[in-house]
Design an enzyme around this catalytic site. Structure first.
Site, PDB file in Angstrom:
ATOM      1  N   ALA A  70     -30.213 -26.131 -18.773  1.00 46.51           N
ATOM      2  CA  ALA A  70     -31.586 -26.467 -18.393  1.00 46.51           C
ATOM      3  C   ALA A  70     -31.686 -27.250 -17.089  1.00 46.51           C
ATOM      4  O   ALA A  70     -32.745 -27.263 -16.458  1.00 46.51           O
ATOM      5  CB  ALA A  70     -32.249 -27.244 -19.536  1.00 46.51           C
ATOM      6  N   ILE A 125     -31.501 -21.863 -12.224  1.00 46.20           N
ATOM      7  CA  ILE A 125     -32.429 -20.972 -12.948  1.00 46.20           C
ATOM      8  C   ILE A 125     -33.308 -21.808 -13.878  1.00 46.20           C
ATOM      9  O   ILE A 125     -34.524 -21.595 -13.962  1.00 46.20           O
ATOM     10  CB  ILE A 125     -31.668 -19.884 -13.742  1.00 46.20           C
ATOM     11  CG1 ILE A 125     -30.961 -18.921 -12.774  1.00 46.20           C
ATOM     12  CG2 ILE A 125     -32.624 -19.095 -14.649  1.00 46.20           C
ATOM     13  CD1 ILE A 125     -30.108 -17.855 -13.430  1.00 46.20           C
ATOM     14  N   ARG A 145     -10.588 -12.309 -14.425  1.00 43.37           N
ATOM     15  CA  ARG A 145     -11.647 -11.871 -15.331  1.00 43.37           C
ATOM     16  C   ARG A 145     -11.389 -12.342 -16.772  1.00 43.37           C
ATOM     17  O   ARG A 145     -12.290 -12.775 -17.475  1.00 43.37           O
ATOM     18  CB  ARG A 145     -11.699 -10.342 -15.275  1.00 43.37           C
ATOM     19  CG  ARG A 145     -12.817  -9.754 -16.066  1.00 43.37           C
ATOM     20  CD  ARG A 145     -12.802  -8.233 -15.935  1.00 43.37           C
ATOM     21  NE  ARG A 145     -14.020  -7.699 -16.498  1.00 43.37           N
ATOM     22  CZ  ARG A 145     -15.164  -7.694 -15.850  1.00 43.37           C
ATOM     23  NH1 ARG A 145     -15.273  -8.172 -14.645  1.00 43.37           N
ATOM     24  NH2 ARG A 145     -16.235  -7.199 -16.449  1.00 43.37           N
ATOM     25  N   VAL A 182     -28.738 -14.818 -20.451  1.00 39.76           N
ATOM     26  CA  VAL A 182     -28.854 -14.641 -18.997  1.00 39.76           C
ATOM     27  C   VAL A 182     -27.509 -14.943 -18.332  1.00 39.76           C
ATOM     28  O   VAL A 182     -27.114 -14.299 -17.367  1.00 39.76           O
ATOM     29  CB  VAL A 182     -29.950 -15.570 -18.434  1.00 39.76           C
ATOM     30  CG1 VAL A 182     -30.000 -15.513 -16.907  1.00 39.76           C
ATOM     31  CG2 VAL A 182     -31.319 -15.200 -19.021  1.00 39.76           C
ATOM     32  N   ASP A 190     -32.634  -6.474 -12.933  1.00 39.11           N
ATOM     33  CA  ASP A 190     -32.244  -5.199 -12.316  1.00 39.11           C
ATOM     34  C   ASP A 190     -33.413  -4.211 -12.370  1.00 39.11           C
ATOM     35  O   ASP A 190     -33.674  -3.477 -11.415  1.00 39.11           O
ATOM     36  CB  ASP A 190     -31.020  -4.634 -13.041  1.00 39.11           C
ATOM     37  CG  ASP A 190     -29.939  -5.698 -13.198  1.00 39.11           C
ATOM     38  OD1 ASP A 190     -29.402  -6.128 -12.178  1.00 39.11           O
ATOM     39  OD2 ASP A 190     -29.679  -6.122 -14.339  1.00 39.11           O
ATOM     40  N   ARG A 205     -35.870  -5.237  -9.807  1.00 41.74           N
ATOM     41  CA  ARG A 205     -35.340  -4.897  -8.480  1.00 41.74           C
ATOM     42  C   ARG A 205     -35.545  -3.406  -8.206  1.00 41.74           C
ATOM     43  O   ARG A 205     -35.860  -3.003  -7.073  1.00 41.74           O
ATOM     44  CB  ARG A 205     -33.849  -5.243  -8.411  1.00 41.74           C
ATOM     45  CG  ARG A 205     -33.581  -6.737  -8.327  1.00 41.74           C
ATOM     46  CD  ARG A 205     -32.120  -7.053  -8.615  1.00 41.74           C
ATOM     47  NE  ARG A 205     -31.807  -8.445  -8.334  1.00 41.74           N
ATOM     48  CZ  ARG A 205     -30.685  -9.041  -8.720  1.00 41.74           C
ATOM     49  NH1 ARG A 205     -29.762  -8.370  -9.395  1.00 41.74           N
ATOM     50  NH2 ARG A 205     -30.482 -10.310  -8.430  1.00 41.74           N
ATOM     51  N   HIS A 264     -25.177  -5.418 -17.128  1.00 38.99           N
ATOM     52  CA  HIS A 264     -25.694  -6.158 -15.971  1.00 38.99           C
ATOM     53  C   HIS A 264     -24.506  -6.464 -15.065  1.00 38.99           C
ATOM     54  O   HIS A 264     -23.943  -7.563 -15.083  1.00 38.99           O
ATOM     55  CB  HIS A 264     -26.392  -7.448 -16.404  1.00 38.99           C
ATOM     56  CG  HIS A 264     -26.678  -8.344 -15.225  1.00 38.99           C
ATOM     57  ND1 HIS A 264     -27.585  -8.027 -14.265  1.00 38.99           N
ATOM     58  CD2 HIS A 264     -26.130  -9.524 -14.847  1.00 38.99           C
ATOM     59  CE1 HIS A 264     -27.598  -8.975 -13.343  1.00 38.99           C
ATOM     60  NE2 HIS A 264     -26.714  -9.895 -13.674  1.00 38.99           N
TER      61      HIS A 264
HETATM   62  P1  NAX Z   1     -26.219 -23.278 -12.282  1.00 41.28           P
HETATM   63  O1  NAX Z   1     -24.759 -23.526 -12.115  1.00 41.28           O
HETATM   64  O2  NAX Z   1     -27.189 -23.784 -11.293  1.00 41.28           O
HETATM   65  O3  NAX Z   1     -26.667 -23.850 -13.711  1.00 41.28           O
HETATM   66  C1  NAX Z   1     -25.955 -23.644 -14.885  1.00 41.28           C
HETATM   67  C2  NAX Z   1     -26.167 -24.868 -15.753  1.00 41.28           C
HETATM   68  O4  NAX Z   1     -25.567 -24.607 -17.016  1.00 41.28           O
HETATM   69  C3  NAX Z   1     -25.526 -26.134 -15.190  1.00 41.28           C
HETATM   70  O5  NAX Z   1     -26.508 -27.142 -15.116  1.00 41.28           O
HETATM   71  C4  NAX Z   1     -24.448 -26.455 -16.215  1.00 41.28           C
HETATM   72  O6  NAX Z   1     -24.269 -27.855 -16.396  1.00 41.28           O
HETATM   73  C5  NAX Z   1     -25.009 -25.797 -17.460  1.00 41.28           C
HETATM   74  N1  NAX Z   1     -24.026 -25.502 -18.504  1.00 41.28           N
HETATM   75  C6  NAX Z   1     -22.734 -25.115 -18.348  1.00 41.28           C
HETATM   76  N2  NAX Z   1     -22.140 -24.990 -19.550  1.00 41.28           N
HETATM   77  C7  NAX Z   1     -23.079 -25.279 -20.473  1.00 41.28           C
HETATM   78  C8  NAX Z   1     -23.067 -25.339 -21.882  1.00 41.28           C
HETATM   79  N3  NAX Z   1     -21.952 -25.078 -22.582  1.00 41.28           N
HETATM   80  N4  NAX Z   1     -24.200 -25.692 -22.520  1.00 41.28           N
HETATM   81  C9  NAX Z   1     -25.308 -25.987 -21.820  1.00 41.28           C
HETATM   82  N5  NAX Z   1     -25.384 -25.964 -20.491  1.00 41.28           N
HETATM   83  C10 NAX Z   1     -24.279 -25.611 -19.816  1.00 41.28           C
HETATM   84  O7  NAX Z   1     -26.336 -21.701 -12.491  1.00 41.28           O
HETATM   85  P2  NAX Z   1     -27.648 -20.786 -12.407  1.00 41.28           P
HETATM   86  O8  NAX Z   1     -27.847 -20.341 -11.008  1.00 41.28           O
HETATM   87  O9  NAX Z   1     -28.763 -21.468 -13.117  1.00 41.28           O
HETATM   88  O10 NAX Z   1     -27.158 -19.486 -13.217  1.00 41.28           O
HETATM   89  C11 NAX Z   1     -26.911 -19.534 -14.603  1.00 41.28           C
HETATM   90  C12 NAX Z   1     -26.249 -18.249 -15.075  1.00 41.28           C
HETATM   91  O11 NAX Z   1     -27.109 -17.127 -14.852  1.00 41.28           O
HETATM   92  C13 NAX Z   1     -24.958 -17.895 -14.340  1.00 41.28           C
HETATM   93  O12 NAX Z   1     -23.997 -17.480 -15.313  1.00 41.28           O
HETATM   94  C14 NAX Z   1     -25.348 -16.731 -13.471  1.00 41.28           C
HETATM   95  O13 NAX Z   1     -24.251 -15.897 -13.185  1.00 41.28           O
HETATM   96  C15 NAX Z   1     -26.351 -16.049 -14.347  1.00 41.28           C
HETATM   97  N6  NAX Z   1     -27.252 -15.078 -13.700  1.00 41.28           N
HETATM   98  C16 NAX Z   1     -27.623 -13.998 -14.441  1.00 41.28           C
HETATM   99  C17 NAX Z   1     -28.498 -13.033 -13.961  1.00 41.28           C
HETATM  100  C18 NAX Z   1     -28.893 -11.866 -14.819  1.00 41.28           C
HETATM  101  O14 NAX Z   1     -29.637 -11.005 -14.315  1.00 41.28           O
HETATM  102  N7  NAX Z   1     -28.451 -11.730 -16.067  1.00 41.28           N
HETATM  103  C19 NAX Z   1     -29.022 -13.131 -12.579  1.00 41.28           C
HETATM  104  C20 NAX Z   1     -28.982 -14.514 -12.012  1.00 41.28           C
HETATM  105  C21 NAX Z   1     -27.731 -15.295 -12.348  1.00 41.28           C
HETATM  106  O15 NAX Z   1     -26.706 -14.906 -11.468  1.00 41.28           O
END
Ligand code: NAX
Length: 327
Positions: free
Chosen positions: A12, A16, A98, A129, A159, A162, A187
């Site tokens: 949170a 995102i 990976r 997500v 997607d 997009r 995805h």
């Molecule tokens: P950020 O790194 O800005 O935020 C992620 C947050 O999750 C951090 O605040 C972190 O402390 C927290 N977190 C990590 N482990 C956790 C856990 N076990 N419990 C609760 N919180 C935890 O990443 P952000 O840009 O917000 O992206 C989040 C995820 O969305 C990434 O995995 C990213 O790859 C994925 N995405 C998915 C997309 C989709 O279409 N499915 C597109 C956008 C994005 O790339």
């Protein structure tokens, strides 16, 4: 106003999360007549930053925000939740294979699946997500034996959106005139954005564009859009990802438009030759809080090969995480 529902968001305090929470709290996801209680989960070191987000949410004085629970305890975060948006995930670090990435995410999504199993409402709607989204959703699902497997979905709506935007730009029409676009499969860059059934102002989309553009421009552009955003912005898609997450949940909860469908990654059930066992992007319609795969679409050889390639990748990912499934 209806009675409040509980909406969990993990990660949170991330980027995102910052683009997502204010829109959920403002009623964009479930309606302006549906109050929400936000359950925000973060890892312990991010709790101070999360407190800042909570302060800002409160300072918006949203009429539809009925309460906030902010925690680093997954069992508290998922208690009695009606919706769960699993955004927080482990990004790929330098030199990370990976296999290591899947393993690190297994350590997040396995326990989260179990906590949803133990604490969430029995008809909870879960959207993953955090990447690799489809396989993370599968890990969570496989650790929640008491929940309906169909509670677990992953996001291909970004997607899908997009694809709408690329086709709108090419045809010079607005996205609202486009119907029946599909994202099949994972995805990832193997996803298959399919225009064979799509229409623009009621005309077949593929009659309006050059086949070479569809194959050599449109498909790779949609597949590689995430990387293009990172290159341009220096950070991954955030506001568009949040907006797509809102769209996914709103369609699921409130229904899809007559004469159209959306793309959701959901448990495969054998439809279109995709055997059960993976979370696969399908065209779906939604009604009364339930999704149904659109049946009877004609699949030509071009589509078949691409649908099978993305299925193959998902089964390879599954092979790498099966040891993380609850026995
Ligand atoms: P950020 O790194 O800005 O935020 C992620 C947050 O999750 C951090 O605040 C972190 O402390 C927290 N977190 C990590 N482990 C956790 C856990 N076990 N419990 C609760 N919180 C935890 O990443 P952000 O840009 O917000 O992206 C989040 C995820 O969305 C990434 O995995 C990213 O790859 C994925 N995405 C998915 C997309 C989709 O279409 N499915 C597109 C956008 C994005 O790339």
């Amino acid at each position: 106003m209806k009675a409040p529902v509980r909406v969990a968001v993990t990660g949170a305090a991330g980027q995102i999360g910052y683009a997502l929470l204010f829109r959920i709290a403002a009623g964009d996801m479930l309606g302006k007549d549906q109050p929400v209680i936000l359950h925000l989960l973060e890892i312990t070191p991010a709790l101070p930053a999360l407190q800042g987000v909570v302060m800002e949410l409160n300072d918006c004085a949203f009429p539809t925000l009925a309460g906030i629970v902010a925690t680093d305890d997954v069992n508290v975060a998922f208690k009695d939740v009606d919706y769960a948006l699993l955004v927080g995930a482990r990004p790929r670090g330098p030199g990370m294979e990976r296999k290591d990435l899947l393993e690190a995410n297994g350590a997040i999504f396995g326990p989260q699946g179990k906590a949803l199993n133990d604490h969430a409402k029995r008809d909870v709607k879960v959207l993953v997500v955090g990447n690799p989204a489809n396989t993370n959703a599968l890990i969570a699902q496989q650790n929640a034996p008491d929940l309906d497997p169909r509670c677990f979905t992953a996001m291909v709506r970004l997607d899908h959106n997009r694809a709408l935007s690329q086709l709108a730009e090419k045809t010079g029409k607005h996205t609202t005139t486009i119907r029946k676009v599909t994202i099949w499969g994972n995805h990832s860059s193997t996803q298959y954005p399919d225009l064979h059934h799509a229409t623009v102002e009621g005309k077949p989309a593929l009659s309006l564009v050059d086949p070479a553009w569809y194959e050599s421009d449109f498909i790779p552009t949609v597949q590689q859009r995430g990387a293009a955003i990172i290159k341009a912005r220096g950070a991954s898609s955030a506001a568009s990802a949040a907006s797509a997450a809102i769209d996914h949940m709103r369609s699921w909860a409130l229904g899809t438009d007559e004469g159209d469908w959306v793309s959701m990654a959901i448990p495969s059930d054998g439809s279109y030759g995709i055997a059960p066992g993976v979370i696969y992007g399908y065209p779906v319609t939604c009604k009364d809080g339930k999704y149904t795969i659109v049946q009877g679409l004609e699949i030509n050889d071009f589509s078949r090969a691409r649908m099978d390639a993305t299925d193959k990748e998902l089964r390879e990912e599954r092979g790498g995480v099966e040891h993380l499934f609850a026995k």
